[in-house]
Design a protein around this motif. Structure first.
Motif, PDB file in Angstrom:
ATOM      1  N   LEU A  28       8.026   9.383  23.075  1.00 31.61           N
ATOM      2  CA  LEU A  28       7.596  10.454  22.163  1.00 31.61           C
ATOM      3  C   LEU A  28       8.275  11.779  22.481  1.00 31.61           C
ATOM      4  O   LEU A  28       8.379  12.655  21.634  1.00 31.61           O
ATOM      5  N   SER A  29       8.754  11.940  23.745  1.00 29.59           N
ATOM      6  CA  SER A  29       9.473  13.180  24.048  1.00 29.59           C
ATOM      7  C   SER A  29      10.976  13.018  23.793  1.00 29.59           C
ATOM      8  O   SER A  29      11.768  13.894  24.138  1.00 29.59           O
ATOM      9  N   GLY A  30      11.357  11.884  23.222  1.00 29.61           N
ATOM     10  CA  GLY A  30      12.738  11.734  22.786  1.00 29.61           C
ATOM     11  C   GLY A  30      13.672  11.172  23.845  1.00 29.61           C
ATOM     12  O   GLY A  30      14.882  11.087  23.630  1.00 29.61           O
ATOM     13  N   ARG A  52       9.912   1.251  14.187  1.00 25.28           N
ATOM     14  CA  ARG A  52      11.196   0.586  13.937  1.00 25.28           C
ATOM     15  C   ARG A  52      12.184   0.888  15.062  1.00 25.28           C
ATOM     16  O   ARG A  52      12.860  -0.003  15.575  1.00 25.28           O
ATOM     17  N   LEU A  53      12.248   2.152  15.459  1.00 23.50           N
ATOM     18  CA  LEU A  53      13.178   2.543  16.517  1.00 23.50           C
ATOM     19  C   LEU A  53      12.793   1.909  17.854  1.00 23.50           C
ATOM     20  O   LEU A  53      13.643   1.345  18.559  1.00 23.50           O
ATOM     21  N   ALA A  54      11.509   1.973  18.178  1.00 23.02           N
ATOM     22  CA  ALA A  54      11.054   1.394  19.448  1.00 23.02           C
ATOM     23  C   ALA A  54      11.315  -0.110  19.475  1.00 23.02           C
ATOM     24  O   ALA A  54      11.706  -0.663  20.510  1.00 23.02           O
ATOM     25  N   SER A  55      11.104  -0.778  18.329  1.00 25.05           N
ATOM     26  CA  SER A  55      11.359  -2.221  18.260  1.00 25.05           C
ATOM     27  C   SER A  55      12.824  -2.505  18.573  1.00 25.05           C
ATOM     28  O   SER A  55      13.159  -3.408  19.351  1.00 25.05           O
ATOM     29  N   GLN A  56      13.690  -1.722  17.949  1.00 22.64           N
ATOM     30  CA  GLN A  56      15.130  -1.943  18.127  1.00 22.64           C
ATOM     31  C   GLN A  56      15.550  -1.678  19.580  1.00 22.64           C
ATOM     32  O   GLN A  56      16.326  -2.448  20.163  1.00 22.64           O
TER      33      GLN A  56
END
Lengths: 292, 299
Positions: B145-147, B184-188
């Motif tokens: 979450l902090s990038g 979606r990003l975390a999955s990838q």
């Protein structure tokens, strides 16, 4: 301002009463209700076996909470029902005369008796245990006592007559001990029971303690009889076929199945009795060692 | 560490579209023989889970017996795996001796993951050496979450290494990721870092698994497969309590990633109370009478 004669009346949609809410039947089916003159009165829900299943889930969920209340508190809530019904006497008298073919005197008698009977059974919640329980003499150093406990989830096939008083007279003695119920209503004026659901809903009665399904009794019999999560069935005014169905289906899950003949006149004293509580309690005997 | 780490490029997620698409699967009607076969398949896909502070060896042994023969003397597939805390892995291993049932252990300081990287990899190694052949780990949501996507990625790589041959299931804890784009990003990221399965939730945070979130994850899996030919597994966990709900998931899996995923090798349900509901429905189909949970053991 438009005069009252221009006004369109708003009719009530009668639904089911389940888990403290008023859902429509999941089946989308309805039945037409007519008064004794053949005039259309209302469409009511034609409950399905899935509605029954949902009602059983609600009743099971409510059981621990309701049976865990103090007997006194259950009495307070039953008394509250009487208070609510008293305030709506005129509505119910109108319904019975206009929609169910009652004459004025009979309608007043039925509603008054329903209020009085609620008060009467409210009084029994914290007394039936003393009356029906016992301390038992035993031949050892034990204090031995027997107490009634609620059976659990009970389905009631309510009377085919007396749409208000028949309902009150058969449902109240079952729930006062802590049971929860699914009441199946199949009589010429089932909308009266649904109107009574509004009284229940205003009485601090926890959701799921009394669930009301309107529909066709024969259709729900076999499903109620075989349902393993129903502990007891009260069938009022059964015919021989119904007795056989419930007896056979109920045996598989070892249900308590109780048959009651019913009454032509539910205002009679014979239609109320503490013994109506007994079919749906289980007696538990405790052995407690006595000290010196 | 890769100094030039770039987070993967993922397409934006149309939130309204995903929610409407997910709602469509609820309208699929699955009846009779298909329902029975679906229900049995669901049983075979369950990671029967107990992750409570009050777990005892007795409870885990009881659950293992249930995992082997969910319906007692009646025919029914066994579940896919037992999912427990690392301290309960030896108990499960003994109880499941001689069966094909996998032993999954949560590790990496589940559920928060708030510990040093060394402590988390040690936790994983302990679970593997105790006999777990599947490891469910949590990603570093704080870093995500902090990038700091690189850190999220590199930690999963380290977990994968610590897990060795054990199957790695990566929990995204979607209830804390706020948006579908993040999911979606975390999955990838998890897939690229070496996840064998991606999993929605710990079950300790609400909302846990929801249909739209799982759809986004399945779409990521599908796109990864189309690009690379590699099949990643999916495990929704938490909040799936009814057989009816689980059947909707099967419809979604079939219509999103296809038949190969309708197998415990590629799809699991992380659940505890789901099993009893499925067993009750199976009994209902067999006898025609509604069943009661009181006839079944706790789970």
């Amino acid at each position: 301002m438009a005069s009252t004669s221009d006004r369109l009346s708003v009719y009530k949609t009668y639904k089911l009463y389940m888990d403290g809410g008023f859902p429509r039947t999941e089946s989308g089916r309805h039945l037409k209700i007519q008064d004794d003159q053949g005039q259309f009165v209302a469409n009511i829900c034609h409950a399905s076996r899935k509605d029954l299943r949902d009602a059983v889930v609600a009743a099971r969920e409510a059981l621990d909470g309701w049976s865990g209340r103090t007997a006194f508190n259950r009495g307070q809530i039953l008394h509250r029902m009487a208070e609510m019904l008293e305030g709506r006497r005129a509505d119910f008298i109108d319904m019975l005369t206009e929609q169910a073919g009652y004459d004025e005197n009979d309608a007043v008698a039925e509603v008054n008796c329903a209020v009085d009977r609620l008060i009467w059974y409210a009084g029994w919640t914290d007394k039936f245990e003393q009356v029906f329980g016992s301390t038992n003499p035993v031949a050892s150093k034990h204090f031995n006592f027997t107490l009634p406990e609620p059976t659990g989830v009970v389905t009631i096939f309510t009377p085919r007559n007396a749409p208000l008083l028949g309902f009150v007279s058969t449902v109240l003695p079952v729930i006062l001990s802590g049971n929860t119920t699914i009441a199946v209503v199949d009589n010429p004026a089932p909308q009266v029971a649904m109107e009574f659901a509004e009284v229940l809903n205003n009485s601090d009665l926890p959701g799921g303690v009394i669930n009301i399904l309107t529909g066709v009794r024969e259709e729900l019999l076999v499903h109620a009889g075989g349902h393993k999560d129903i502990d007891g069935i009260l069938s009022v005014g059964p015919d021989s076929e119904e007795r056989e169905t419930l007896g056979l289906e109920g045996a598989d899950s070892v249900k308590r199945v109780e048959f009651l003949e019913g009454h032509d006149d539910w205002t009679s004293d014979e239609a109320q009795s503490p013994y109506r509580i007994l079919p749906f309690v289980e007696f538990k005997t405790n052995w407690h060692p006595v000290g010196r | 560490m890769s100094p030039d780490y770039r987070p993967p490029q993922v397409p934006p997620v149309d939130q309204v579209g995903v929610e409407e698409r997910a709602a469509k699967f609820a309208a699929r009607s699955i009846k009779r023989e298909s329902k029975v076969s679906g229900l049995e398949r669901i049983v075979s896909m369950i990671d029967l889970t107990t992750l409570e502070g009050n777990d005892t060896p007795g409870k885990v042994r009881m659950l293992c017996r249930k995992a082997r023969r969910p319906l007692g003397e009646r025919d029914c597939p066994s579940v896919a795996a037992i999912c427990v805390y690392p301290s309960m892995v030896p108990v499960a291993r003994e109880a499941l001796e001689g069966t094909d049932i996998h032993i999954a252990s949560v590790a990496s300081y589940f559920p928060s993951g708030q510990a040093s990287l060394d402590e988390r990899t040690d936790d994983i190694e302990d679970a593997v050496s105790a006999g777990a052949d599947e490891i469910d780990i949590v990603i570093n949501r704080g870093a995500f979450l902090s990038g700091d996507y690189e850190r999220v990625h590199d930690e999963i790589v380290a977990f994968k290494k610590a897990a060795g041959d054990a199957h790695l299931k990566v929990i995204l804890e979607t209830g804390e990721l706020e948006t579908f784009d993040n999911v979606r990003l975390a999955s990838q990221i998890a897939i690229e870092a070496g996840a064998d399965f991606i999993k929605t939730s710990t079950g300790k945070i609400k909302p846990a698994a929801t249909m739209p979130v799982v759809l986004v994850m399945l779409q990521t899996i599908r796109d990864h497969y189309l690009k690379t030919g590699e099949r990643i597994g999916m495990k929704p966990a938490g909040g799936i309590r009814t057989a009816k709900g689980a059947l909707k998931y099967l419809a979604m899996v079939k219509e999103t990633v296809g038949d190969p995923w309708l197998s415990p090798d590629l799809f699991r349900f992380g659940a505890s109370s789901l099993l009893n509901d499925v067993l009750m429905q199976l009994e209902k189909q067999r006898t025609g009478r509604y069943h009661s949970e009181r006839y079944l053991s706790i789970s």
